[in-house]
Scaffold this active site. Structure first.
Site, PDB file in Angstrom:
ATOM      1  N   ASP A  42       0.832  -1.206   0.000  1.00 46.10           N
ATOM      2  CA  ASP A  42       0.000   0.000   0.000  1.00 46.10           C
ATOM      3  C   ASP A  42       0.868   1.258   0.000  1.00 46.10           C
ATOM      4  O   ASP A  42       1.995   1.239   0.491  1.00 46.10           O
ATOM      5  CB  ASP A  42      -0.913  -0.026   1.233  1.00 46.10           C
ATOM      6  CG  ASP A  42      -2.078   0.929   1.104  1.00 46.10           C
ATOM      7  OD1 ASP A  42      -2.385   1.361  -0.027  1.00 46.10           O
ATOM      8  OD2 ASP A  42      -2.695   1.252   2.141  1.00 46.10           O
ATOM      9  N   HIS A  57       2.429   3.851  -8.986  1.00 52.44           N
ATOM     10  CA  HIS A  57       2.246   2.416  -9.228  1.00 52.44           C
ATOM     11  C   HIS A  57       3.445   1.841  -9.987  1.00 52.44           C
ATOM     12  O   HIS A  57       3.877   0.718  -9.724  1.00 52.44           O
ATOM     13  CB  HIS A  57       0.952   2.163 -10.005  1.00 52.44           C
ATOM     14  CG  HIS A  57      -0.290   2.506  -9.225  1.00 52.44           C
ATOM     15  ND1 HIS A  57      -0.469   2.093  -7.921  1.00 52.44           N
ATOM     16  CD2 HIS A  57      -1.407   3.214  -9.551  1.00 52.44           C
ATOM     17  CE1 HIS A  57      -1.651   2.540  -7.487  1.00 52.44           C
ATOM     18  NE2 HIS A  57      -2.223   3.220  -8.455  1.00 52.44           N
ATOM     19  N   LEU A 114      11.483 -20.104  -5.561  1.00 51.44           N
ATOM     20  CA  LEU A 114      10.473 -19.315  -4.866  1.00 51.44           C
ATOM     21  C   LEU A 114       9.125 -19.348  -5.590  1.00 51.44           C
ATOM     22  O   LEU A 114       9.074 -19.346  -6.818  1.00 51.44           O
ATOM     23  CB  LEU A 114      10.984 -17.876  -4.764  1.00 51.44           C
ATOM     24  CG  LEU A 114      10.101 -16.894  -4.016  1.00 51.44           C
ATOM     25  CD1 LEU A 114      10.959 -16.031  -3.118  1.00 51.44           C
ATOM     26  CD2 LEU A 114       9.303 -16.006  -4.939  1.00 51.44           C
TER      27      LEU A 114
HETATM   28  C1  IPE Z   1      -5.259  -2.846  -0.325  1.00 55.09           C
HETATM   29  O1  IPE Z   1      -4.967  -1.504  -0.417  1.00 55.09           O
HETATM   30  C2  IPE Z   1      -5.252  -3.461  -1.708  1.00 55.09           C
HETATM   31  C3  IPE Z   1      -3.951  -3.579  -2.325  1.00 55.09           C
HETATM   32  C4  IPE Z   1      -2.811  -3.262  -1.786  1.00 55.09           C
HETATM   33  C5  IPE Z   1      -3.958  -4.115  -3.681  1.00 55.09           C
HETATM   34  P1  IPE Z   1      -6.111  -0.398  -0.541  1.00 55.09           P
HETATM   35  O2  IPE Z   1      -5.434   0.908  -0.596  1.00 55.09           O
HETATM   36  O3  IPE Z   1      -7.039  -0.733  -1.634  1.00 55.09           O
HETATM   37  O4  IPE Z   1      -6.891  -0.604   0.834  1.00 55.09           O
HETATM   38  P2  IPE Z   1      -7.652   0.449   1.734  1.00 55.09           P
HETATM   39  O5  IPE Z   1      -8.553   1.235   0.825  1.00 55.09           O
HETATM   40  O6  IPE Z   1      -6.609   1.313   2.363  1.00 55.09           O
HETATM   41  O7  IPE Z   1      -8.383  -0.370   2.742  1.00 55.09           O
HETATM   42  C1  IPE Z   2      -1.525   0.388  -3.399  1.00 52.52           C
HETATM   43  O1  IPE Z   2      -1.354   1.746  -3.411  1.00 52.52           O
HETATM   44  C2  IPE Z   2      -1.673  -0.183  -4.770  1.00 52.52           C
HETATM   45  C3  IPE Z   2      -3.040  -0.633  -5.087  1.00 52.52           C
HETATM   46  C4  IPE Z   2      -4.041  -0.626  -4.267  1.00 52.52           C
HETATM   47  C5  IPE Z   2      -3.272  -1.121  -6.433  1.00 52.52           C
HETATM   48  P1  IPE Z   2      -2.572   2.747  -3.321  1.00 52.52           P
HETATM   49  O2  IPE Z   2      -2.960   3.140  -4.693  1.00 52.52           O
HETATM   50  O3  IPE Z   2      -3.668   2.197  -2.489  1.00 52.52           O
HETATM   51  O4  IPE Z   2      -1.879   3.969  -2.583  1.00 52.52           O
HETATM   52  P2  IPE Z   2      -2.506   4.917  -1.476  1.00 52.52           P
HETATM   53  O5  IPE Z   2      -3.075   4.045  -0.408  1.00 52.52           O
HETATM   54  O6  IPE Z   2      -3.547   5.750  -2.142  1.00 52.52           O
HETATM   55  O7  IPE Z   2      -1.349   5.723  -0.988  1.00 52.52           O
HETATM   56 MG    MG Z   3      -4.134   2.343  -0.526  1.00 52.66          MG
END
Ligand code: IPE
Ligand code: IPE
Ligand code: MG
Length: 233
Positions: free
Chosen positions: A13, A30, A124
């Protein structure tokens, strides 16, 4: 018990916040996160971790803007295309869990190709959670067992936790020993709810694009200090 986790699951995240801090597009965050995947994979190889399960896209993430979803899907396809030869070199076997039929066709085809290409590798195991949601997974498993009950091939009283586990996407995979979440959020976000029943949890404030050796090794050190009791002592 080994002090190195056999299976690490990661909630990757913070790509969005990383990009925001830098004043650049989320998609760039990303992309940088994609580089971190490679770093995490190499660190697992170096430390002898056998399974790495990465939360790359949740069922709930379909609710993001069309632009972000398509950027993520394109990146996934490109990542698989570019990195499959490297997985072969490093003896990495790719798996995927989730509602894969939801992925755009090109992406799904590339995924199937990469999984097929790496199927005889026995180093792995890299598991990508894509269009993944744990509640959906458990619901689908319950549905499969219900069908067997309806057929008359299964008695409700005969259903065991192992039977439910055998109907999850993760059938045959060990449960995660260590769950890492980056970016500081103290939540699970519909990830591996069944499988992490006894996993050790580790949350770091570091954003996923900045995650590297220091944080990875800090997580391993913390894991080695934990006493896993499984309710027994
Ligand atoms: C969880 O992150 C999903 C992934 C890392 C793919 P999100 O950013 O979607 O989760 P929330 O919204 O903080 O719960
Ligand atoms: C995690 O990063 C990647 C995915 C959920 C695909 P986020 O896009 O959720 O990044 P934040 O949480 O907004 O910083
Ligand atoms: Mg997120």
């Amino acid at each position: 018990m080994s002090s190195i986790p056999q299976h690490i699951a990661i909630i990757m995240d913070g790509n969005g916040r990383w990009a925001k801090q830098k004043g650049i597009l989320r998609a760039k965050g990303h992309e940088e996160g994609g580089q971190t995947v490679q770093r995490a994979l190499d660190l697992c190889l170096e430390h002898g971790v056998k399974w790495l399960t990465l939360y790359a896209f949740s069922t709930e993430n379909w609710g993001r803007s069309k632009m972000e979803v398509s950027a993520l899907m394109n990146m996934l396809e490109k990542y698989l295309q570019e990195r499959t030869p490297e997985m072969m070199e490093k003896n990495v076997r790719l798996h995927a869990i989730g509602e894969l039929y939801m992925l755009p066709e090109k992406c799904r085809r590339q995924l199937e190709q990469s999984i097929e290409a790496t199927r005889n590798n026995d180093g792995l195991n890299l598991v990508l959670a894509l269009s993944y949601g744990s509640r959906q997974e458990i619901t689908a498993a319950a549905r499969k067992l219900a069908e067997q009950v309806q057929d008359g091939t299964l008695q409700p009283q005969a259903i065991t936790p192992d039977m439910l586990a055998a109907n999850l996407y993760t059938a045959g995979m060990p449960d995660p020993d260590l769950l890492i979440r980056t970016s500081g959020e103290m939540r699970i976000s519909n990830y591996l709810l069944w499988q992490i029943s006894y996993s050790e949890l580790y949350v770091t404030d570091v954003l996923w694009p900045d995650f590297g050796r220091t944080e990875f090794e800090a997580a391993l050190a913390e894991y080695a200090r934990r006493e896993r009791r499984y309710g027994k002592r």
